[in-house]
Design a protein around this motif. Sequence first.
Motif, PDB file in Angstrom:
ATOM      1  N   VAL A  12       0.845  -1.193   0.000  1.00 13.69           N
ATOM      2  CA  VAL A  12       0.000   0.000   0.000  1.00 13.69           C
ATOM      3  C   VAL A  12       0.882   1.246   0.000  1.00 13.69           C
ATOM      4  CG1 VAL A  12      -1.830   1.267   1.181  1.00 13.69           C
ATOM      5  CG2 VAL A  12      -1.771  -1.229   1.310  1.00 13.69           C
ATOM      6  N   ALA A  13       0.644   2.135  -0.954  1.00 16.02           N
ATOM      7  CA  ALA A  13       1.406   3.375  -1.026  1.00 16.02           C
ATOM      8  C   ALA A  13       1.024   4.307   0.123  1.00 16.02           C
ATOM      9  CB  ALA A  13       1.171   4.070  -2.362  1.00 16.02           C
ATOM     10  N   VAL A  14       2.014   4.973   0.685  1.00 16.45           N
ATOM     11  CA  VAL A  14       1.792   5.955   1.750  1.00 16.45           C
ATOM     12  C   VAL A  14       1.774   7.349   1.118  1.00 16.45           C
ATOM     13  CG1 VAL A  14       2.703   6.971   3.873  1.00 16.45           C
ATOM     14  CG2 VAL A  14       2.931   4.494   3.458  1.00 16.45           C
ATOM     15  N   PRO A  15       0.673   8.088   1.228  1.00 19.26           N
ATOM     16  CA  PRO A  15       0.608   9.412   0.612  1.00 19.26           C
ATOM     17  C   PRO A  15       1.651  10.370   1.179  1.00 19.26           C
ATOM     18  CG  PRO A  15      -1.575   8.662   1.260  1.00 19.26           C
ATOM     19  CD  PRO A  15      -0.593   7.713   1.875  1.00 19.26           C
ATOM     20  N   THR A  16       2.153  11.215   0.299  1.00 19.42           N
ATOM     21  CA  THR A  16       3.009  12.320   0.735  1.00 19.42           C
ATOM     22  C   THR A  16       2.143  13.507   1.146  1.00 19.42           C
ATOM     23  OG1 THR A  16       4.714  11.602  -0.833  1.00 19.42           O
ATOM     24  CG2 THR A  16       4.920  13.825   0.082  1.00 19.42           C
ATOM     25  N   TYR A  17       1.197  13.862   0.280  1.00 21.24           N
ATOM     26  CA  TYR A  17       0.249  14.938   0.568  1.00 21.24           C
ATOM     27  C   TYR A  17      -1.176  14.415   0.458  1.00 21.24           C
ATOM     28  CZ  TYR A  17       3.843  18.598   0.150  1.00 21.24           C
ATOM     29  OH  TYR A  17       4.944  19.393   0.338  1.00 21.24           O
ATOM     30  N   LEU A  18      -2.056  14.956   1.275  1.00 17.29           N
ATOM     31  CA  LEU A  18      -3.487  14.855   1.064  1.00 17.29           C
ATOM     32  C   LEU A  18      -3.981  16.228   0.630  1.00 17.29           C
ATOM     33  CD1 LEU A  18      -3.056  12.296   2.997  1.00 17.29           C
ATOM     34  CD2 LEU A  18      -5.474  12.602   3.525  1.00 17.29           C
ATOM     35  N   TRP A  19      -4.940  16.241  -0.293  1.00 17.93           N
ATOM     36  CA  TRP A  19      -5.491  17.506  -0.760  1.00 17.93           C
ATOM     37  C   TRP A  19      -7.010  17.401  -0.865  1.00 17.93           C
ATOM     38  CZ3 TRP A  19      -8.219  17.065  -5.284  1.00 17.93           C
ATOM     39  CH2 TRP A  19      -7.900  15.999  -6.143  1.00 17.93           C
ATOM     40  N   SER A  20      -7.664  18.529  -0.839  1.00 19.31           N
ATOM     41  CA  SER A  20      -9.121  18.538  -0.888  1.00 19.31           C
ATOM     42  C   SER A  20      -9.603  19.852  -1.484  1.00 19.31           C
ATOM     43  CB  SER A  20      -9.703  18.342   0.510  1.00 19.31           C
ATOM     44  OG  SER A  20     -11.111  18.169   0.457  1.00 19.31           O
ATOM     45  N   ALA A  21     -10.743  19.792  -2.168  1.00 23.07           N
ATOM     46  CA  ALA A  21     -11.334  20.999  -2.751  1.00 23.07           C
ATOM     47  C   ALA A  21     -12.850  20.861  -2.767  1.00 23.07           C
ATOM     48  CB  ALA A  21     -10.810  21.225  -4.172  1.00 23.07           C
ATOM     49  N   TYR A  22     -13.536  21.991  -2.657  1.00 19.92           N
ATOM     50  CA  TYR A  22     -14.999  21.979  -2.744  1.00 19.92           C
ATOM     51  C   TYR A  22     -15.468  23.029  -3.743  1.00 19.92           C
ATOM     52  CZ  TYR A  22     -14.913  25.990   0.508  1.00 19.92           C
ATOM     53  OH  TYR A  22     -14.673  27.200   1.107  1.00 19.92           O
ATOM     54  N   CYS A  23     -16.685  22.821  -4.250  1.00 22.70           N
ATOM     55  CA  CYS A  23     -17.317  23.728  -5.198  1.00 22.70           C
ATOM     56  C   CYS A  23     -18.778  23.880  -4.797  1.00 22.70           C
ATOM     57  CB  CYS A  23     -17.207  23.171  -6.619  1.00 22.70           C
ATOM     58  SG  CYS A  23     -18.248  23.982  -7.851  1.00 22.70           S
ATOM     59  N   CYS A  24     -19.192  25.103  -4.477  1.00 25.90           N
ATOM     60  CA  CYS A  24     -20.582  25.405  -4.118  1.00 25.90           C
ATOM     61  C   CYS A  24     -20.947  26.740  -4.749  1.00 25.90           C
ATOM     62  CB  CYS A  24     -20.753  25.448  -2.600  1.00 25.90           C
ATOM     63  SG  CYS A  24     -22.385  26.040  -2.073  1.00 25.90           S
ATOM     64  N   ILE A  25     -21.695  26.697  -5.847  1.00 24.36           N
ATOM     65  CA  ILE A  25     -21.995  27.938  -6.562  1.00 24.36           C
ATOM     66  C   ILE A  25     -23.171  28.688  -5.954  1.00 24.36           C
ATOM     67  CG2 ILE A  25     -21.007  27.092  -8.733  1.00 24.36           C
ATOM     68  CD1 ILE A  25     -23.856  26.514  -9.681  1.00 24.36           C
ATOM     69  N   ASP A  26     -23.989  28.012  -5.159  1.00 25.62           N
ATOM     70  CA  ASP A  26     -25.140  28.649  -4.504  1.00 25.62           C
ATOM     71  C   ASP A  26     -24.811  28.825  -3.031  1.00 25.62           C
ATOM     72  OD1 ASP A  26     -27.544  29.609  -3.639  1.00 25.62           O
ATOM     73  OD2 ASP A  26     -28.665  27.751  -3.976  1.00 25.62           O
ATOM     74  N   TYR A  27     -24.279  29.994  -2.689  1.00 24.22           N
ATOM     75  CA  TYR A  27     -23.814  30.231  -1.319  1.00 24.22           C
ATOM     76  C   TYR A  27     -24.359  31.559  -0.791  1.00 24.22           C
ATOM     77  CZ  TYR A  27     -20.419  33.264  -3.672  1.00 24.22           C
ATOM     78  OH  TYR A  27     -19.844  34.231  -4.456  1.00 24.22           O
ATOM     79  N   ASP A  28     -24.215  31.769   0.487  1.00 18.86           N
ATOM     80  CA  ASP A  28     -24.735  32.956   1.161  1.00 18.86           C
ATOM     81  C   ASP A  28     -23.874  34.173   0.820  1.00 18.86           C
ATOM     82  OD1 ASP A  28     -25.779  34.864   2.810  1.00 18.86           O
ATOM     83  OD2 ASP A  28     -25.453  33.753   4.688  1.00 18.86           O
ATOM     84  N   ARG A  29     -24.410  35.068  -0.011  1.00 17.74           N
ATOM     85  CA  ARG A  29     -23.663  36.285  -0.384  1.00 17.74           C
ATOM     86  C   ARG A  29     -23.534  37.268   0.772  1.00 17.74           C
ATOM     87  NH1 ARG A  29     -24.207  32.675  -4.630  1.00 17.74           N
ATOM     88  NH2 ARG A  29     -23.252  33.534  -6.512  1.00 17.74           N
ATOM     89  N   ASN A  30     -24.254  37.018   1.868  1.00 17.17           N
ATOM     90  CA  ASN A  30     -24.152  37.896   3.039  1.00 17.17           C
ATOM     91  C   ASN A  30     -23.278  37.296   4.135  1.00 17.17           C
ATOM     92  OD1 ASN A  30     -25.953  39.929   2.034  1.00 17.17           O
ATOM     93  ND2 ASN A  30     -27.671  38.554   2.490  1.00 17.17           N
ATOM     94  N   ALA A  31     -22.564  36.242   3.816  1.00 18.50           N
ATOM     95  CA  ALA A  31     -21.657  35.636   4.788  1.00 18.50           C
ATOM     96  C   ALA A  31     -20.546  36.620   5.143  1.00 18.50           C
ATOM     97  CB  ALA A  31     -21.055  34.360   4.204  1.00 18.50           C
ATOM     98  N   PRO A  32     -19.924  36.467   6.316  1.00 19.31           N
ATOM     99  CA  PRO A  32     -18.787  37.325   6.658  1.00 19.31           C
ATOM    100  C   PRO A  32     -17.738  37.307   5.552  1.00 19.31           C
ATOM    101  CG  PRO A  32     -19.431  35.981   8.536  1.00 19.31           C
ATOM    102  CD  PRO A  32     -20.235  35.483   7.373  1.00 19.31           C
ATOM    103  N   PHE A  33     -17.071  38.435   5.377  1.00 19.99           N
ATOM    104  CA  PHE A  33     -16.146  38.587   4.259  1.00 19.99           C
ATOM    105  C   PHE A  33     -15.101  37.475   4.226  1.00 19.99           C
ATOM    106  CE2 PHE A  33     -12.119  40.178   2.527  1.00 19.99           C
ATOM    107  CZ  PHE A  33     -12.523  40.506   1.245  1.00 19.99           C
ATOM    108  N   GLU A  34     -14.527  37.128   5.394  1.00 20.07           N
ATOM    109  CA  GLU A  34     -13.474  36.119   5.409  1.00 20.07           C
ATOM    110  C   GLU A  34     -13.973  34.744   4.976  1.00 20.07           C
ATOM    111  OE1 GLU A  34     -14.998  36.673   9.669  1.00 20.07           O
ATOM    112  OE2 GLU A  34     -14.501  37.901   7.915  1.00 20.07           O
ATOM    113  N   GLU A  35     -15.262  34.506   5.129  1.00 17.13           N
ATOM    114  CA  GLU A  35     -15.844  33.256   4.649  1.00 17.13           C
ATOM    115  C   GLU A  35     -16.308  33.383   3.195  1.00 17.13           C
ATOM    116  OE1 GLU A  35     -15.742  30.478   6.072  1.00 17.13           O
ATOM    117  OE2 GLU A  35     -15.191  31.012   8.114  1.00 17.13           O
ATOM    118  N   ARG A  36     -16.858  34.536   2.852  1.00 15.62           N
ATOM    119  CA  ARG A  36     -17.380  34.756   1.503  1.00 15.62           C
ATOM    120  C   ARG A  36     -16.270  34.652   0.456  1.00 15.62           C
ATOM    121  NH1 ARG A  36     -19.545  39.225   2.604  1.00 15.62           N
ATOM    122  NH2 ARG A  36     -18.337  40.723   1.370  1.00 15.62           N
ATOM    123  N   THR A  37     -15.044  35.022   0.833  1.00 16.54           N
ATOM    124  CA  THR A  37     -13.929  34.937  -0.111  1.00 16.54           C
ATOM    125  C   THR A  37     -13.540  33.486  -0.409  1.00 16.54           C
ATOM    126  OG1 THR A  37     -12.325  35.113   1.709  1.00 16.54           O
ATOM    127  CG2 THR A  37     -12.979  37.157   0.609  1.00 16.54           C
TER     128      THR A  37
END
Length: 323
Positions: free
Chosen positions: A241-266
């Motif tokens: 079994v190969a041992v990963p060097t890096y794990l990575w993750s990404a999400y995509c949500c096009i319908d989100y709260d436009r009034n969320a706090p700026f640090e989250e909205r970005t």
Amino acid sequence: MQEMPTCRNTPNCGPQSHTIEMKANFINPDVARAQALAWVLVLVMVEAEVQENYSPACREFMYMGTPPLGLEDKALKKICQRYNGKPRFVTLYDTFDHIPVYSAYTFKRSDGTKKVDVPWMFEPQLSTVSDFGEMQPFPQGDLHRSFEDAQAVLEDYSNTVNFERGHLNPDEHQSDPNDKAATYTLTNVVPQVREFNIGPWKTHEHTIRRRLNNYCRGTAYMVTGVTTSGNMIRRHNIDRVAVPTYLWSAYCCIDYDRNAPFEERTKFPAYAAHGLNEKERPEVLEMSVQQLENFLKSVTFVDKTFQIFYDNCVSPDNGLHMT
């Protein structure tokens, strides 16, 4: 995608790569043969779900029905992960290294509760002797030898000291009990350094769960994957079994709260992260999806066309592309 050698990435590849030796287990050979014959007779009766191209039902777990681009190799198999009669998520699985390259799933709002009463499962679809159409609990005894050529088995992880079975699609990102249960297949698992798994990576999974719970109004598409660099778990003096060097993750949500706090909205409509799978000073760094793609192009074998989300997670109704 290039032909993948034993060392998939150039960093830390070569004689210094570490291995972990496993102990052998033995059972009565006559009992094993009888059980194996009965198991094979059962396995040949059901349709398989390893697919050359994902079916429409399985494409629902990927943004715009499109898997990540630029990942092609003869050792990589597309699995529509089925449990209890339904597709639950999809996985691109490496039958050479015996780990998933990525799992893609839709995030479900949840309180983060883990399901603890599920047996570990394997994927009969990958076996040359099996035609089951969905994941199955590991059989008793030595029967795993009939399918361990193409995937990891419990024995591969049984005597490891430094590593834990780390989910790519974590059960805390699901809400339905069956969706949670489906994450407990070894085809959704990679060896994670314990300190990384229970520390920074677990914290990252919590952070994403809270963020998407609070600010994603529609469907959130997730892709979580790994890079490798030649380190292997060994059993019976064989690379397993190969041992990963890096794990990575990404999400995509096009319908989100436009009034969320700026640090989250970005961090919408899409965001990403990667973390080094190590014991000393492990950390997870968040970044844009494009930054993650550029990073992965520099550390692993992906095509120049590599793209995690179709059209960089831009809404079909939005003429402006992300920058």
